[in-house]
Design an enzyme around this catalytic site. Sequence first.
Site, short mmCIF file in Angstrom:
data_model
loop_
_atom_site.label_atom_id
_atom_site.label_comp_id
_atom_site.label_asym_id
_atom_site.label_seq_id
_atom_site.Cartn_x
_atom_site.Cartn_y
_atom_site.Cartn_z
N ASP A 12 0.89 -1.16 0.00
CA ASP A 12 0.00 0.00 0.00
C ASP A 12 0.93 1.21 0.00
O ASP A 12 1.48 1.57 1.04
CB ASP A 12 -0.89 0.00 1.24
CG ASP A 12 -1.80 1.22 1.31
OD1 ASP A 12 -2.14 1.78 0.26
OD2 ASP A 12 -2.15 1.62 2.44
N GLU A 72 -1.27 -1.46 -4.66
CA GLU A 72 -2.50 -0.70 -4.84
C GLU A 72 -2.22 0.50 -5.74
O GLU A 72 -1.23 1.21 -5.54
CB GLU A 72 -3.04 -0.25 -3.49
CG GLU A 72 -4.42 0.35 -3.59
CD GLU A 72 -5.03 0.62 -2.22
OE1 GLU A 72 -5.73 -0.27 -1.71
OE2 GLU A 72 -4.78 1.71 -1.68
N ASP A 145 -2.69 0.80 7.48
CA ASP A 145 -1.96 0.78 6.21
C ASP A 145 -1.37 -0.62 5.99
O ASP A 145 -1.25 -1.08 4.86
CB ASP A 145 -0.84 1.82 6.20
CG ASP A 145 -1.37 3.23 6.39
OD1 ASP A 145 -1.69 3.88 5.40
OD2 ASP A 145 -1.47 3.65 7.56
#
Length: 186
Positions: A12, A72, A145
């Site tokens: 991420d 992502e 996260d």
Amino acid sequence: MANKAKIILGIDPGTLVMGYGLIRVEGKKASLIDMNVLKLSRLKDHYERLQLIHARVNELIQEYKPTCFAIEAPFFGKNVQSMLKLGRAQGVAIATAMQAGLTVAEYSPKKVKQSVTGNGNSDKEQVWLMLQRILSIKERPDYLDATDALAVAVCHFYQESSPLAAVSKSKGWEQFLQKHPERISR
């Protein structure tokens, strides 16, 4: 022939906090290896942050020897400068993975949420609760996260293990059915 275990590294990307998660896939079962974050907010210089992202992704690759890399995709925001910085962070992570010879897959935040929870509009807490069930995780991480990155890895696992994954890698249904005649019901 026994199925060889795969290790998926999910990222991420972030300019203040970068999440990462690793899962081991054996057959149709996934299990947690590690998840955590790299805190970058202590550094003022954006280029130092990029260097740290490169170093940490490289360390993760060296330590865990992942077979796949999933990240992502940045969502589109209104602040152009933030988007540029996020794109650079993502690019550094991708380049590090590619340099190590890993295949790279990129998923939108909505696709990740939809894959994990069934709802592309789920919030971080819902994603965490579903990951907790899927991977039998006991302890909640300090930063979501980390769970977002883990969700990216799980999304990649689901995308690769889907019967439709073979179709997307082939030249369509006709070729898929030729390779898998047992899938045709008569």
